[in-house]
Design an enzyme around this catalytic site. Structure first.
Site, PDB file in Angstrom:
ATOM      1  N   CYS A 102       0.837  -1.194   0.000  1.00 31.02           N
ATOM      2  CA  CYS A 102       0.000   0.000   0.000  1.00 31.02           C
ATOM      3  C   CYS A 102       0.881   1.257   0.000  1.00 31.02           C
ATOM      4  O   CYS A 102       1.702   1.445   0.900  1.00 31.02           O
ATOM      5  CB  CYS A 102      -0.930   0.021   1.202  1.00 31.02           C
ATOM      6  SG  CYS A 102      -1.945   1.527   1.274  1.00 31.02           S
ATOM      7  N   HIS A 171       2.734  -6.203  -7.349  1.00 33.14           N
ATOM      8  CA  HIS A 171       2.240  -5.080  -8.140  1.00 33.14           C
ATOM      9  C   HIS A 171       3.449  -4.499  -8.856  1.00 33.14           C
ATOM     10  O   HIS A 171       4.412  -4.075  -8.218  1.00 33.14           O
ATOM     11  CB  HIS A 171       1.589  -4.042  -7.230  1.00 33.14           C
ATOM     12  CG  HIS A 171       0.985  -2.895  -7.982  1.00 33.14           C
ATOM     13  ND1 HIS A 171      -0.270  -2.419  -7.710  1.00 33.14           N
ATOM     14  CD2 HIS A 171       1.451  -2.126  -8.995  1.00 33.14           C
ATOM     15  CE1 HIS A 171      -0.537  -1.402  -8.530  1.00 33.14           C
ATOM     16  NE2 HIS A 171       0.494  -1.216  -9.311  1.00 33.14           N
ATOM     17  N   GLY A 205      -1.383  -5.201 -11.857  1.00 33.57           N
ATOM     18  CA  GLY A 205      -1.115  -3.891 -12.423  1.00 33.57           C
ATOM     19  C   GLY A 205      -1.541  -3.782 -13.877  1.00 33.57           C
ATOM     20  O   GLY A 205      -1.007  -4.486 -14.733  1.00 33.57           O
TER      21      GLY A 205
END
Length: 330
Positions: A102, A171, A205
């Site tokens: 995050c 990601h 992603g």
């Protein structure tokens, strides 16, 4: 077949990303109905769980129809992460996932989420604390590194596997990129091709269409992919990707009736889970995505986001359905 501990997933599974204020049980229920193979809760603060914070505890709600499902936790303190993993185990999810990705400032500033990318030793200690505190499979979601000059995912992948992580989702951006610019899956491909890596590697992603999903599947050879923003207001993305994988054909887009039915169910389930008032208010953020591209829909959306009475809201859905019954989405 892909395995995470005792969890068996289909070949090249599609995972629903854990998204704050999005990936709650009503949203997950829709995504499950439309083909998501593995889903995660919104991320939960380890400190909040230990304090018995109501919002954090509520995020532990999982239901049998959405299995397999994981609970995702974050934090920067080993003892707190270990204790929160023990709390998570009591609600019997299928796995525990750790958020080391995050990029939001309020999380990073506490030395959690992507903030841990600056200190791999701490990341390893936090992960080991969780692995040692639960009998559930432990997985991790992270990013390539803090910025372009400190991409450290190669070391991260090996060391997390060594302390017992059973799957890794990457990601393909750095923390510095946030959600901007292009993701670079070549870094994830390199991890997958590392002969030391034996655990499933999932990419995340920019997957926003069946065509791109197939291109990335064939180009990078990963074990599966995680889909986030493309599923908001559009749970059909999972069905569409799977259909394209299997047939090479594009499914017809959801009709206006499909969209109305999905949004209506989402609202009903939100009211059931959160209570009428909160369910209505928090559903409002989703209408723009459900009805994107529908000609002349703006006045209806305005009514949907300003109507407070549940009976009136449900009647409004029926009225819109009647008005748009002959509308064809191009």
């Amino acid at each position: 077949m892909i395995k995470i501990g005792n969890i068996e997933l289909p070949d090249h599974p599609l995972l629903l990303a854990p998204m704050e204020d999005v990936s709650d049980p009503p949203f997950r229920r829709l995504c499950k109905a439309h083909g998501a193979d593995l889903m995660y809760s919104e991320f939960i603060s380890s400190e909040g769980l230990i304090r018995d914070a109501m919002k954090s505890r509520m995020k532990l709600d999982i239901f049998d129809y959405e299995r397999p499902v994981g609970i995702q936790i974050f934090g920067g303190d080993e003892e707190a992460m270990a204790e929160s993993a023990r709390i998570v185990e009591t609600v019997q999810p299928d796995l525990v996932d750790i958020n080391f990705g995050c990029p939001v400032k309020k999380v990073v500033s506490k030395g959690a989420g992507a903030g841990v990318l600056k200190d791999i030793d701490l990341m390893v200690r936090l992960t080991k604390a969780v692995v040692n505190s639960t009998h559930l499979p432990v997985t991790v979601k992270t990013r390539l590194g803090w910025d372009e000059d400190s991409i450290n995912i190669d070391e991260v992948a090996e060391r997390l596997q060594d302390v017992g992580v059973q799957a890794l989702t990457i990601h393909a951006r750095t923390r510095a990129q946030m959600y901007k610019g292009h993701s670079d899956w070549t870094h994830i491909e390199r991890i997958k091709n590392n002969p030391r890596i034996q655990i499933p590697i999932f990419g995340n992603g920019d997957i926003d269409s069946p065509q791109k999903a197939l291109e990335y599947k064939e180009t990078f050879g990963l074990d599966g992919m995680m889909i986030g923003r493309a599923a908001i207001g559009y749970p059909w993305i999972f069905d569409e990707i799977k259909h394209f994988f299997n047939t090479g054909e594009i499914l017809a887009p959801p009709t206006i009736k499909d969209r109305l039915d999905a949004a209506k169910n989402h609202l009903i389930w939100s009211m059931e889970w959160k209570g009428e008032r909160l369910g209505i208010v928090e559903m409002r953020r989703h209408y723009t995505n459900y009805f994107k591209g529908i000609h002349g829909f703006k006045p209806h959306r305005l009514k949907l986001v300003t109507t407070d009475d549940p009976i009136e809201l449900l009647a409004l859905f029926d009225k819109i359905a009647e008005e748009y019954k002959d509308y064809i989405i191009e």
